[in-house]
Design a protein around this motif. Structure first.
Motif, short mmCIF file in Angstrom:
data_model
loop_
_atom_site.label_atom_id
_atom_site.label_comp_id
_atom_site.label_asym_id
_atom_site.label_seq_id
_atom_site.Cartn_x
_atom_site.Cartn_y
_atom_site.Cartn_z
N ARG A 57 -8.47 -2.93 -5.40
CA ARG A 57 -7.03 -3.46 -5.02
C ARG A 57 -6.44 -4.36 -6.13
NH1 ARG A 57 -8.02 -4.01 1.25
NH2 ARG A 57 -9.02 -1.98 1.66
N HIS A 120 -1.36 -9.54 -6.21
CA HIS A 120 -2.14 -8.56 -5.23
C HIS A 120 -3.26 -9.26 -4.55
CE1 HIS A 120 -1.02 -4.34 -6.99
NE2 HIS A 120 0.13 -5.03 -7.33
N ARG A 138 -15.45 8.17 -2.53
CA ARG A 138 -14.11 8.55 -1.79
C ARG A 138 -13.67 9.82 -2.52
NH1 ARG A 138 -11.33 7.21 2.09
NH2 ARG A 138 -8.97 7.82 2.59
N GLY A 145 -12.89 2.39 4.24
CA GLY A 145 -11.55 2.16 4.13
C GLY A 145 -10.62 3.42 4.02
N GLY A 146 -9.59 3.27 3.17
CA GLY A 146 -8.68 4.19 3.28
C GLY A 146 -7.36 3.82 3.80
N LYS A 147 -6.27 4.43 3.49
CA LYS A 147 -4.79 4.46 4.05
C LYS A 147 -4.58 5.00 5.48
CE LYS A 147 -3.07 3.82 -0.70
NZ LYS A 147 -1.75 4.16 -1.54
N LYS A 148 -3.82 4.16 6.16
CA LYS A 148 -3.19 4.91 7.56
C LYS A 148 -2.61 5.98 7.41
CE LYS A 148 -3.66 0.42 10.25
NZ LYS A 148 -3.24 -0.54 10.82
N GLU A 149 -1.64 6.11 6.33
CA GLU A 149 -0.82 7.14 6.27
C GLU A 149 -1.55 8.37 5.85
OE1 GLU A 149 -0.10 4.41 2.61
OE2 GLU A 149 -0.30 4.18 5.04
N SER A 150 -2.70 8.33 5.14
CA SER A 150 -3.61 9.39 4.66
C SER A 150 -4.22 10.32 5.84
CB SER A 150 -4.69 9.02 3.52
OG SER A 150 -5.59 8.32 4.26
N LEU A 153 -9.27 7.47 7.26
CA LEU A 153 -9.91 6.38 7.41
C LEU A 153 -11.21 6.45 7.48
CD1 LEU A 153 -7.50 4.44 10.08
CD2 LEU A 153 -7.33 4.65 7.72
N ASP A 159 -14.32 -3.87 5.20
CA ASP A 159 -12.63 -3.83 5.51
C ASP A 159 -12.45 -3.25 6.72
OD1 ASP A 159 -10.23 -4.09 4.47
OD2 ASP A 159 -10.33 -2.00 4.13
N ARG A 160 -13.30 -2.30 7.12
CA ARG A 160 -13.10 -1.78 8.50
C ARG A 160 -14.41 -1.33 9.10
NH1 ARG A 160 -8.64 0.97 5.66
NH2 ARG A 160 -6.76 0.62 6.71
#
Length: 240
Positions: A57, A120, A138, A145-150, A153, A159-160
């Motif tokens: 990131r 950042h 990935r 990880g990953g984005k919620k909108e995708s 997850l 991270d998660r």
């Protein structure tokens, strides 16, 4: 459930795609791709994987010099590898930092996560490609990880981490084993109750039907009488 842990000790795409690591079937195509993938870590990568940090990131404008300035405060750095696009040469937003000592590695892992560099907030974790058994990146449907909108997850990482599953009592025998006959009896009785209720409803509707007819007939007669009274008034007006 005794060996359950919030952080994955061995990478399993099916578990990583589950919020608590207990799923038995994949819920998206990415998990299928990761399960079918046969990934071999890049043999061209050198260095000690147990002394290497994964930094993600990053601002695309962040350089190796900036990373060295920030991460050298935790200890002596042996090597920094900022991953760049082979064609354009632009940064891909993540890097690998190898330290000379494990003490520096642990300190950076503890303190540098969520540090702000070039506006950042970065993410710091141990390198997993060469240290976590079964690791799938990935781009092949794996990763953490990953984005919620995708909607894709991945759990089991720093991270998660996995959420602790809820241990529900085993009610399978009650519903499908010894209590199956009771369940069938209940369903049959319920069916009879519904049929009886329908018959009662039909009978009450039949009883109400003549009353409605009488009310409609009364309404028609009343309307006719009003029309006759209106005609009588019209005749009286003409006679005058």
């Amino acid at each position: 459930m005794a060996d359950w842990a919030p952080i994955a000790k061995e990478y399993d795409p099916l578990k990583a795609g589950s919020i608590d690591g207990t799923d038995e079937e994949p819920h998206d195509r990415a998990i299928w791709r990761a399960m079918l993938a046969r990934y071999v870590p890049n043999k061209g990568v050198t260095g000690d994987p147990h002394l290497t940090l994964f930094v993600a990131r990053l601002n695309l404008q962040t350089t190796e010099e900036k990373l060295k300035e920030v991460f050298s405060r935790y200890g002596d750095i042996r090597k920094i590898r900022l991953v760049r696009d082979l064609v354009t040469g632009f940064s891909k937003g993540y890097a690998f930092i190898e330290y000379k000592e494990e003490r520096a590695l642990l300190k950076a892992h503890r303190d540098a996560n969520r540090l702000v560099i070039d506006q950042h907030e970065i993410f710091v974790d141990f390198e997993l490609e060469r240290t976590l058994k079964g690791w799938i990146p990935r781009r092949l449907g794996g990763g953490f990880g990953g984005k919620k909108e995708s909607g894709q997850l991945r759990f089991g990482g720093r991270d998660r981490p996995f959420r602790k599953p809820i241990n529900l009592p085993n009610m399978k025998n009650d519903f499908y084993g010894e209590g199956s006959s009771e369940k069938r009896n209940w369903s049959r009785e319920g069916t009879r109750d519904w049929r009886t209720r329908d018959r009662d409803h039909d009978r009450s509707r039949d009883k109400r039907w003549p009353e409605r007819e009488r009310s409609w007939a009364w309404g028609d007669s009343e309307r006719d009488s009003k029309e006759e009274r209106g005609r009588g008034r019209d005749r009286k007006d003409r006679d005058r």
